[in-house]
Motif scaffolding. Structure first.
Motif, PDB file in Angstrom:
ATOM      1  N   LEU A   1       0.834  -1.200   0.000  1.00 55.93           N
ATOM      2  CA  LEU A   1       0.000   0.000   0.000  1.00 55.93           C
ATOM      3  C   LEU A   1       0.869   1.250   0.000  1.00 55.93           C
ATOM      4  O   LEU A   1       0.646   2.177  -0.802  1.00 55.93           O
ATOM      5  CB  LEU A   1      -0.916  -0.003   1.223  1.00 55.93           C
ATOM      6  N   LEU A   2       1.861   1.306   0.879  1.00 56.58           N
ATOM      7  CA  LEU A   2       2.712   2.496   0.965  1.00 56.58           C
ATOM      8  C   LEU A   2       3.525   2.682  -0.313  1.00 56.58           C
ATOM      9  O   LEU A   2       3.732   3.819  -0.754  1.00 56.58           O
ATOM     10  CB  LEU A   2       3.627   2.390   2.184  1.00 56.58           C
ATOM     11  N   ALA A   3       3.961   1.587  -0.913  1.00 55.53           N
ATOM     12  CA  ALA A   3       4.699   1.691  -2.182  1.00 55.53           C
ATOM     13  C   ALA A   3       3.804   2.258  -3.266  1.00 55.53           C
ATOM     14  O   ALA A   3       4.237   3.093  -4.083  1.00 55.53           O
ATOM     15  CB  ALA A   3       5.237   0.316  -2.584  1.00 55.53           C
ATOM     16  N   ALA A   4       2.545   1.838  -3.297  1.00 54.38           N
ATOM     17  CA  ALA A   4       1.622   2.346  -4.303  1.00 54.38           C
ATOM     18  C   ALA A   4       1.322   3.824  -4.080  1.00 54.38           C
ATOM     19  O   ALA A   4       1.254   4.604  -5.033  1.00 54.38           O
ATOM     20  CB  ALA A   4       0.321   1.535  -4.273  1.00 54.38           C
ATOM     21  N   LEU A   5       1.165   4.230  -2.827  1.00 52.54           N
ATOM     22  CA  LEU A   5       0.862   5.632  -2.540  1.00 52.54           C
ATOM     23  C   LEU A   5       2.011   6.556  -2.944  1.00 52.54           C
ATOM     24  O   LEU A   5       1.790   7.734  -3.235  1.00 52.54           O
ATOM     25  CB  LEU A   5       0.566   5.808  -1.047  1.00 52.54           C
ATOM     26  N   ALA A   6       3.222   6.012  -2.955  1.00 52.60           N
ATOM     27  CA  ALA A   6       4.399   6.831  -3.274  1.00 52.60           C
ATOM     28  C   ALA A   6       4.702   6.899  -4.759  1.00 52.60           C
ATOM     29  O   ALA A   6       5.698   7.508  -5.163  1.00 52.60           O
ATOM     30  CB  ALA A   6       5.609   6.281  -2.522  1.00 52.60           C
ATOM     31  N   LEU A   7       3.849   6.313  -5.603  1.00 52.67           N
ATOM     32  CA  LEU A   7       4.121   6.284  -7.035  1.00 52.67           C
ATOM     33  C   LEU A   7       3.990   7.657  -7.675  1.00 52.67           C
ATOM     34  O   LEU A   7       4.551   7.907  -8.735  1.00 52.67           O
ATOM     35  CB  LEU A   7       3.188   5.288  -7.736  1.00 52.67           C
ATOM     36  N   ARG A   8       3.219   8.532  -7.066  1.00 51.31           N
ATOM     37  CA  ARG A   8       3.054   9.877  -7.607  1.00 51.31           C
ATOM     38  C   ARG A   8       3.533  10.908  -6.594  1.00 51.31           C
ATOM     39  O   ARG A   8       3.693  10.626  -5.416  1.00 51.31           O
ATOM     40  CB  ARG A   8       1.584  10.131  -7.943  1.00 51.31           C
ATOM     41  N   GLY A   9       3.700  12.127  -7.069  1.00 48.94           N
ATOM     42  CA  GLY A   9       4.163  13.179  -6.175  1.00 48.94           C
ATOM     43  C   GLY A   9       3.119  13.622  -5.175  1.00 48.94           C
ATOM     44  O   GLY A   9       3.445  14.186  -4.134  1.00 48.94           O
ATOM     45  N   SER A  10       1.839  13.365  -5.456  1.00 54.62           N
ATOM     46  CA  SER A  10       0.759  13.781  -4.564  1.00 54.62           C
ATOM     47  C   SER A  10       0.552  12.723  -3.487  1.00 54.62           C
ATOM     48  O   SER A  10      -0.201  11.768  -3.657  1.00 54.62           O
ATOM     49  CB  SER A  10      -0.538  13.979  -5.363  1.00 54.62           C
ATOM     50  N   LEU A  11       1.249  12.883  -2.363  1.00 54.50           N
ATOM     51  CA  LEU A  11       1.186  11.918  -1.273  1.00 54.50           C
ATOM     52  C   LEU A  11       0.045  12.259  -0.318  1.00 54.50           C
ATOM     53  O   LEU A  11      -0.356  13.426  -0.198  1.00 54.50           O
ATOM     54  CB  LEU A  11       2.502  11.908  -0.504  1.00 54.50           C
ATOM     55  N   PRO A  12      -0.485  11.278   0.402  1.00 48.29           N
ATOM     56  CA  PRO A  12      -1.522  11.591   1.392  1.00 48.29           C
ATOM     57  C   PRO A  12      -0.956  12.444   2.517  1.00 48.29           C
ATOM     58  O   PRO A  12       0.207  12.303   2.895  1.00 48.29           O
ATOM     59  CB  PRO A  12      -1.954  10.206   1.894  1.00 48.29           C
ATOM     60  N   ARG A  13      -1.783  13.315   3.050  1.00 42.61           N
ATOM     61  CA  ARG A  13      -1.349  14.169   4.157  1.00 42.61           C
ATOM     62  C   ARG A  13      -1.569  13.522   5.513  1.00 42.61           C
ATOM     63  O   ARG A  13      -0.977  13.946   6.500  1.00 42.61           O
ATOM     64  CB  ARG A  13      -2.078  15.511   4.081  1.00 42.61           C
ATOM     65  N   ARG A  14      -2.428  12.500   5.553  1.00 41.65           N
ATOM     66  CA  ARG A  14      -2.745  11.873   6.831  1.00 41.65           C
ATOM     67  C   ARG A  14      -3.071  10.399   6.622  1.00 41.65           C
ATOM     68  O   ARG A  14      -3.689  10.028   5.627  1.00 41.65           O
ATOM     69  CB  ARG A  14      -3.932  12.578   7.494  1.00 41.65           C
ATOM     70  N   ILE A  15      -2.638   9.569   7.576  1.00 38.08           N
ATOM     71  CA  ILE A  15      -3.020   8.158   7.625  1.00 38.08           C
ATOM     72  C   ILE A  15      -3.424   7.827   9.056  1.00 38.08           C
ATOM     73  O   ILE A  15      -2.698   8.156  10.010  1.00 38.08           O
ATOM     74  CB  ILE A  15      -1.877   7.212   7.193  1.00 38.08           C
ATOM     75  N   VAL A  16      -4.581   7.198   9.217  1.00 35.90           N
ATOM     76  CA  VAL A  16      -5.005   6.655  10.508  1.00 35.90           C
ATOM     77  C   VAL A  16      -5.077   5.143  10.349  1.00 35.90           C
ATOM     78  O   VAL A  16      -5.714   4.641   9.418  1.00 35.90           O
ATOM     79  CB  VAL A  16      -6.368   7.215  10.944  1.00 35.90           C
ATOM     80  N   TYR A  17      -4.417   4.424  11.240  1.00 35.98           N
ATOM     81  CA  TYR A  17      -4.287   2.969  11.113  1.00 35.98           C
ATOM     82  C   TYR A  17      -4.819   2.279  12.365  1.00 35.98           C
ATOM     83  O   TYR A  17      -4.508   2.688  13.493  1.00 35.98           O
ATOM     84  CB  TYR A  17      -2.818   2.600  10.917  1.00 35.98           C
ATOM     85  N   ILE A  18      -5.616   1.221  12.173  1.00 32.79           N
ATOM     86  CA  ILE A  18      -6.056   0.391  13.298  1.00 32.79           C
ATOM     87  C   ILE A  18      -5.051  -0.731  13.496  1.00 32.79           C
ATOM     88  O   ILE A  18      -4.924  -1.629  12.658  1.00 32.79           O
ATOM     89  CB  ILE A  18      -7.463  -0.189  13.066  1.00 32.79           C
ATOM     90  N   SER A  19      -4.349  -0.681  14.612  1.00 32.22           N
ATOM     91  CA  SER A  19      -3.409  -1.723  15.007  1.00 32.22           C
ATOM     92  C   SER A  19      -4.070  -2.556  16.110  1.00 32.22           C
ATOM     93  O   SER A  19      -5.294  -2.649  16.182  1.00 32.22           O
ATOM     94  CB  SER A  19      -2.099  -1.087  15.482  1.00 32.22           C
ATOM     95  N   THR A  20      -3.275  -3.161  16.970  1.00 31.85           N
ATOM     96  CA  THR A  20      -3.814  -4.020  18.018  1.00 31.85           C
ATOM     97  C   THR A  20      -3.054  -3.820  19.315  1.00 31.85           C
ATOM     98  O   THR A  20      -1.848  -3.541  19.313  1.00 31.85           O
ATOM     99  CB  THR A  20      -3.742  -5.504  17.615  1.00 31.85           C
TER     100      THR A  20
END
Length: 301
Positions: free
Chosen positions: A98-117
């Motif tokens: 997922l992170l590799a795919a998000l980095a394919l373009r210059g327009s990166l997400p500004r925020r990520i919220v992740y459900i861990s455990t």
């Protein structure tokens, strides 16, 4: 003119991409859709209609198929990541892809919220912990979550993306996710002297914490997304059994229990911890709708 204004307003909305559009994520989609342009990743094309009904635009992609993820690059201002790691292995290739795919373009997400455990803490002998406790994962599934957290934090530090982590314990929801089947089967639990502390969060409250973390979560910050309950596992089962008029489960010593339950169930009885949730209260401003399991059972009544 009115139509153009409406279109401009729609275009100016921030966009949210939900990865892992399961039960918890779907609970918050209608609320998000009133405020954002919501896209939701789904593996099965047959689920697109259900997501559209909630207000999301479905995106067919599969975290186990890297070639399907290229379309996610630059698609949203931020990500709500609810997808679990695979059931085998030590790392989390799904989050890595997922992170590799998000980095394919210059327009990166500004925020990520992740459900861990909360399983990343391992066995703490019933001690009280906050989010500063170091990870001590005792199982492969917990180590996979530690790996995912590390990748997400590194991505945030490298790109400037604001990453917030919600560490969730056992998720339940009314009668659907309560241990009624185990009680009806008569599955045993540990004797009081051998018993472990367990932690809980209602699915509705976890969904709301996703929204709060989106707005208020601090960069690189972890939050124990747990309620106020401080129950031992056997007491939890007794509480549910009493409410539904079922027999309380038999109590066995740990050695005897090992011959009655499968290894996965036993693994949850090998770890004991109690978790402070002060950060979600004071930093995220959370007011849980179901602050304890007892409050949930009372609401069901």
């Amino acid at each position: 003119m009115k139509r153009q204004k409406k279109q401009l307003l729609k275009q100016s909305k921030q966009s949210v991409l939900i990865v892992g559009s399961g039960d918890v994520a779907r609970r918050i989609i209608p609320w998000l859709a009133q405020r954002f342009r919501v896209r939701a990743v789904v593996r099965n094309p047959e689920e697109r209609a259900a997501l559209r009904a909630l207000g999301a635009c479905p995106v067919v992609a599969d975290l186990d198929r890297p070639e399907s993820l290229r379309r996610l690059a630059g698609l949203a201002d931020g990500i709500i990541h609810c997808a679990p790691p695979p059931n085998a292995g030590e790392g989390d290739p799904r989050t890595r892809r997922l992170l590799a795919a998000l980095a394919l373009r210059g327009s990166l997400p500004r925020r990520i919220v992740y459900i861990s455990t909360t399983g990343i803490y391992g066995d703490c002998g019933g001690a009280w912990l906050d989010e500063t406790a170091p990870p001590r994962p005792a199982t492969a599934r917990a180590r996979r979550r530690v790996a995912a957290e590390a990748m997400l934090r590194a991505f945030g530090q490298r790109t400037g993306c604001q990453v917030s982590l919600l560490r969730a314990p056992g998720i339940y929801d009314g009668a659907e996710r309560l241990p009624l089947a185990r009680l009806e089967r008569g599955d045993p639990v540990l004797l009081a002297e051998d018993d472990v502390y367990t932690n809980h969060i209602h699915a509705d409250d976890l969904a709301w914490l996703l929204a709060l973390a989106w707005f208020r979560g601090a960069p690189g910050r972890a939050y124990n997304a747990t309620d106020d309950s401080a129950l031992k596992m056997g007491d939890y089962f007794d509480l549910v059994a009493d409410h539904f008029g079922l027999p309380r489960p038999p109590r066995l010593a740990r050695a005897a229990l090992a011959t009655r339950l499968n290894p996965i169930t036993l693994s949850f009885m090998a770890e004991s911890r109690r978790l402070h949730n002060r950060r979600i209260c004071y930093e995220l401003g959370a007011r849980l709708r179901y602050p304890t399991v007892g409050a949930t059972l009372a609401a069901l009544a």
